[in-house]
Design a protein around this motif. Structure first.
Motif, PDB file in Angstrom:
ATOM      1  N   SER A 308      10.178  -9.952 -16.192  1.00  0.00           N
ATOM      2  CA  SER A 308       8.826 -10.233 -15.703  1.00  0.00           C
ATOM      3  C   SER A 308       8.137  -8.917 -15.370  1.00  0.00           C
ATOM      4  O   SER A 308       8.652  -8.120 -14.584  1.00  0.00           O
ATOM      5  CB  SER A 308       8.877 -11.129 -14.463  1.00  0.00           C
ATOM      6  N   CYS A 318       2.766 -16.280  -9.517  1.00  0.00           N
ATOM      7  CA  CYS A 318       3.453 -16.161 -10.810  1.00  0.00           C
ATOM      8  C   CYS A 318       2.497 -15.811 -11.945  1.00  0.00           C
ATOM      9  O   CYS A 318       2.881 -15.156 -12.913  1.00  0.00           O
ATOM     10  CB  CYS A 318       4.180 -17.473 -11.135  1.00  0.00           C
ATOM     11  N   TYR A 321       2.048 -12.208 -13.475  1.00  0.00           N
ATOM     12  CA  TYR A 321       3.144 -11.566 -14.191  1.00  0.00           C
ATOM     13  C   TYR A 321       3.121 -12.014 -15.657  1.00  0.00           C
ATOM     14  O   TYR A 321       2.629 -13.095 -15.967  1.00  0.00           O
ATOM     15  CB  TYR A 321       4.502 -11.938 -13.586  1.00  0.00           C
ATOM     16  N   ASP A 323       5.730 -12.138 -19.189  1.00  0.00           N
ATOM     17  CA  ASP A 323       7.134 -12.067 -19.589  1.00  0.00           C
ATOM     18  C   ASP A 323       7.298 -11.284 -20.884  1.00  0.00           C
ATOM     19  O   ASP A 323       6.467 -11.369 -21.791  1.00  0.00           O
ATOM     20  CB  ASP A 323       7.715 -13.471 -19.759  1.00  0.00           C
TER      21      ASP A 323
END
Length: 333
Positions: A308, A318, A321, A323
């Motif tokens: 992340s 969340c 962020y 991935d």
């Protein structure tokens, strides 16, 4: 950790300030202590006994002043064990502040889950080979020779996963024998030549001599050697850059793959494939054909390491962020 211009003094049986600090305090020091009290932090400098020359982080020789104003600050309750904090005068960088070094003990073990359906974990062990040695033609020849010898014993009449595991084992064994592991303290800068190393060593000797004598003539010698070292470093960097520009020749094979990227599952860097003999490419082709015709793909190709990456905004959300998934280097081909 930082230069806070705060003098926190010393206290016995205190959870924030240790008893081995200096005796003087100031307003900034009291503010820092209050801040640490509110955030459950502690100032580590005063918790370890040392000589004064290994405690004072700032000195002014002409006025004969010294103080502790650079600090290592940690949480009072932490899994990280702080073993020592001390000052090293020998590291010079043109500042009247000295280097503050702390020794930490971190119990860290990274595990990556294969998935809930399989219900087992494995520890990620990354093997870092000395890939820079591929610049030497003799190392390239040795790696190709070792790998070709091992690959000749590989049997093609097996499943794709078994074939992949044999290829992976051969590559790692050949890399271990021809390249060796990368040293943690290895200096990778190609401009760092013997001439640069010698002039830097001479400069450090002059600096240590000036620290012990504090004479003006010794300081002048150190300043002159410092200038000489900077000129030598700049000259060496320019020479290396010119040589690199002359050596730009890109191979056609695996041209799209970039070097020094994460190897992903299987732990095979793309450089080990680029510098391999032709027999490896033939076996990889056979491996791909087996997968295309319905054989099970190697297990490493079904895995991906997900990290992340923080973008911006509130770190607790969340959506701030993104991935990144790293898959097998061979699987990316």
């Amino acid at each position: 950790m930082g230069d806070l211009n705060a003098r926190t003094g010393s206290k016995d049986n205190d959870t924030i300030v240790g008893k081995y600090g200096e005796q003087i305090t100031n307003t900034n020091g009291q503010r820092l202590v209050d801040l640490c009290h509110g955030l459950s932090l502690k100032i580590m400098n005063g918790f370890f006994p040392h000589k004064n020359i290994h405690k004072f982080t700032w000195t002014q020789p002409t006025r004969k002043l010294s103080s502790i104003i650079d600090y290592i600050i940690m949480k009072q309750r932490s899994r990280i064990n702080n073993l020592d904090v001390r000052v090293y005068r020998g590291s010079e960088c043109g500042s009247d502040h000295h280097l503050v070094v702390t020794r930490l003990e971190i119990n860290y073990r990274r595990k990556i889950s294969r998935g809930e359906d399989e219900g087992n974990n494995y520890t990620l062990v990354e093997r870092k080979y000395n890939l820079d040695s591929f610049r030497d033609e003799s190392t390239q020849f040795l790696y190709k020779l070792r790998l070709a010898t091992k690959l000749q014993q590989v049997q093609k009449e097996q499943s794709a996963r078994e074939l992949y595991n044999e290829i992976k084992t051969c590559i790692h064994e050949a890399a271990e024998e021809a390249l060796g592991r990368k040293r943690k303290l290895q200096r990778n800068s190609e401009w760092w030549t013997k001439q640069v190393e010698e002039v830097v060593r001479e400069k450090k000797r002059a600096y240590h001599h000036w620290l012990s004598t504090k004479k003006d003539e010794d300081r002048k010698i150190y300043v002159e050697l410092n200038r000489k070292a900077k000129r030598q470093v700049e000259r060496s960097k320019n020479e290396r850059w010119e040589k690199t520009c002359e050596e730009v020749e890109i191979k056609k094979a695996l041209k799209e793959s970039k070097n020094k990227k994460a190897a992903g599952p299987g732990d095979i860097p793309i450089e080990l494939i680029k510098n391999a003999p032709e027999i490896l490419l033939e076996l990889i082709k056979e491996l791909f054909n087996k997968c295309i015709h319905g054989d099970q793909v190697p297990e490493d190709w079904n895995l991906g390491y997900i990290s992340s990456i923080y973008k911006k905004g509130d770190k607790k959300l969340c959506q701030n962020y993104r991935d990144i998934t790293v898959i097998s280097a061979m699987g990316r081909l």
